[in-house]
Design an enzyme around this catalytic site. Sequence first.
Site, PDB file in Angstrom:
ATOM      1  N   SER A  15       0.684  -1.212   0.032  1.00 55.58           N
ATOM      2  CA  SER A  15       0.069   0.047   0.419  1.00 55.58           C
ATOM      3  C   SER A  15       1.238   1.006   0.294  1.00 55.58           C
ATOM      4  O   SER A  15       1.835   0.880  -0.111  1.00 55.58           O
ATOM      5  CB  SER A  15      -0.903  -0.097   1.227  1.00 55.58           C
ATOM      6  OG  SER A  15      -0.170   0.000   2.358  1.00 55.58           O
ATOM      7  N   GLY A  16      -0.130   2.173  -0.289  1.00 57.21           N
ATOM      8  CA  GLY A  16       1.271   3.711   0.565  1.00 57.21           C
ATOM      9  C   GLY A  16       2.022   3.560   1.425  1.00 57.21           C
ATOM     10  O   GLY A  16       2.797   3.773   1.338  1.00 57.21           O
ATOM     11  N   HIS A  17       1.551   3.235   2.757  1.00 58.33           N
ATOM     12  CA  HIS A  17       2.193   3.092   3.906  1.00 58.33           C
ATOM     13  C   HIS A  17       3.071   2.365   3.399  1.00 58.33           C
ATOM     14  O   HIS A  17       4.039   2.402   4.031  1.00 58.33           O
ATOM     15  CB  HIS A  17       1.357   2.497   4.943  1.00 58.33           C
ATOM     16  CG  HIS A  17       1.993   1.797   6.174  1.00 58.33           C
ATOM     17  ND1 HIS A  17       2.949   3.231   6.990  1.00 58.33           N
ATOM     18  CD2 HIS A  17       2.357   0.775   7.537  1.00 58.33           C
ATOM     19  CE1 HIS A  17       3.189   3.050   8.693  1.00 58.33           C
ATOM     20  NE2 HIS A  17       3.465   1.186   7.873  1.00 58.33           N
ATOM     21  N   ASP A  37       1.662 -10.055  -0.463  1.00 59.18           N
ATOM     22  CA  ASP A  37       0.006  -8.887  -0.266  1.00 59.18           C
ATOM     23  C   ASP A  37      -1.109 -10.113  -0.524  1.00 59.18           C
ATOM     24  O   ASP A  37      -1.745 -10.703  -1.606  1.00 59.18           O
ATOM     25  CB  ASP A  37      -0.468  -7.852  -1.008  1.00 59.18           C
ATOM     26  CG  ASP A  37      -1.481  -6.934  -0.308  1.00 59.18           C
ATOM     27  OD1 ASP A  37      -0.490  -5.881  -0.192  1.00 59.18           O
ATOM     28  OD2 ASP A  37      -2.438  -7.212  -0.562  1.00 59.18           O
ATOM     29  N   ASP A  38      -2.533 -10.404   0.148  1.00 61.01           N
ATOM     30  CA  ASP A  38      -3.851 -10.311  -0.222  1.00 61.01           C
ATOM     31  C   ASP A  38      -4.499 -10.463  -0.915  1.00 61.01           C
ATOM     32  O   ASP A  38      -5.034 -11.278  -1.529  1.00 61.01           O
ATOM     33  CB  ASP A  38      -4.441 -11.005   1.505  1.00 61.01           C
ATOM     34  CG  ASP A  38      -3.458 -11.854   2.108  1.00 61.01           C
ATOM     35  OD1 ASP A  38      -2.247 -12.364   2.335  1.00 61.01           O
ATOM     36  OD2 ASP A  38      -3.356 -11.190   3.643  1.00 61.01           O
ATOM     37  N   GLY A  67      -2.073  -0.844   8.677  1.00 57.74           N
ATOM     38  CA  GLY A  67      -2.061   0.097   9.241  1.00 57.74           C
ATOM     39  C   GLY A  67      -2.900  -0.154  10.185  1.00 57.74           C
ATOM     40  O   GLY A  67      -3.133  -0.064  10.830  1.00 57.74           O
ATOM     41  N   HIS A 132       9.371  13.343  26.215  1.00 60.00           N
ATOM     42  CA  HIS A 132       9.938  13.319  27.188  1.00 60.00           C
ATOM     43  C   HIS A 132       9.579  12.058  27.854  1.00 60.00           C
ATOM     44  O   HIS A 132       8.201  12.478  28.382  1.00 60.00           O
ATOM     45  CB  HIS A 132      11.301  14.229  27.978  1.00 60.00           C
ATOM     46  CG  HIS A 132      10.093  15.162  28.766  1.00 60.00           C
ATOM     47  ND1 HIS A 132       9.680  14.593  29.856  1.00 60.00           N
ATOM     48  CD2 HIS A 132       9.601  16.164  28.793  1.00 60.00           C
ATOM     49  CE1 HIS A 132       9.082  15.198  30.831  1.00 60.00           C
ATOM     50  NE2 HIS A 132       9.095  16.703  30.017  1.00 60.00           N
ATOM     51  N   HIS A 141      -0.995   3.733  16.852  1.00 61.66           N
ATOM     52  CA  HIS A 141      -0.310   4.754  15.815  1.00 61.66           C
ATOM     53  C   HIS A 141      -0.561   6.739  15.869  1.00 61.66           C
ATOM     54  O   HIS A 141      -0.943   6.481  16.612  1.00 61.66           O
ATOM     55  CB  HIS A 141      -0.988   4.759  13.982  1.00 61.66           C
ATOM     56  CG  HIS A 141      -1.172   5.039  13.310  1.00 61.66           C
ATOM     57  ND1 HIS A 141      -1.547   4.896  12.278  1.00 61.66           N
ATOM     58  CD2 HIS A 141       0.521   6.529  13.292  1.00 61.66           C
ATOM     59  CE1 HIS A 141      -0.396   5.209  11.153  1.00 61.66           C
ATOM     60  NE2 HIS A 141       0.474   6.225  11.262  1.00 61.66           N
TER      61      HIS A 141
END
Length: 203
Positions: A15-17, A37-38, A67, A132, A141
């Site tokens: 994908s784009g990711h 990829d499926d 994602g 921190h 994410h």
Amino acid sequence: MEVARHYRLIIIGASGHGKVVADIAKFSGYKEIVFLDDNESVKECSEWLVVGKSNEAPEGDIFIAIGSAATRKKLMELYANRNQPVLIHPSAIIATDVKIGAGTVIMAGAVVNPGARIGRGVIVNTSSSIDHDCQIGDYCHVSVGAHLCGTVKVGTMTWIGAGATVSNNVDICENSTIGAGTVVIKSINEPGTYVGVPARMKD
């Protein structure tokens, strides 16, 4: 903390990711990259070939570029016996004492400051910041341009949306979604979707 420098990487999720992950992997020293990829109609991802389905990984390191936190977790567990590297874009700024779990990607322009702890399978997206002593649970994410102030705790499988801000000393429970642009100023103890300024649970 060592950045992976191996020969072959198998990325699951064309994908784009996945394309962004592959680009970071090139910077990290991988000389050969292929995708799984499926979706059988997908034959390539940018310059890289798709060579099979998600459960058909050939030899090599594995990175899950999907994602969905639940799917990422499932596939990371499927390949638990494989090396799952940490991938860090060279423009990211990471303090020397930061701890980062396997299968995490930190993208261009991200900043992670001293004392931070980041779990397994986390996405720290472009130009986001983790200040921190933050603690980020597994499979979270932190989206593009999101900012976590100091001593924030984020529970597992939580999504912090693009441009969201989380104030200092705030805890966010697991399995939550913080909408794009949301400002969290108080701890969130009930899983759900939160939006607005300040954050409120979506009806």
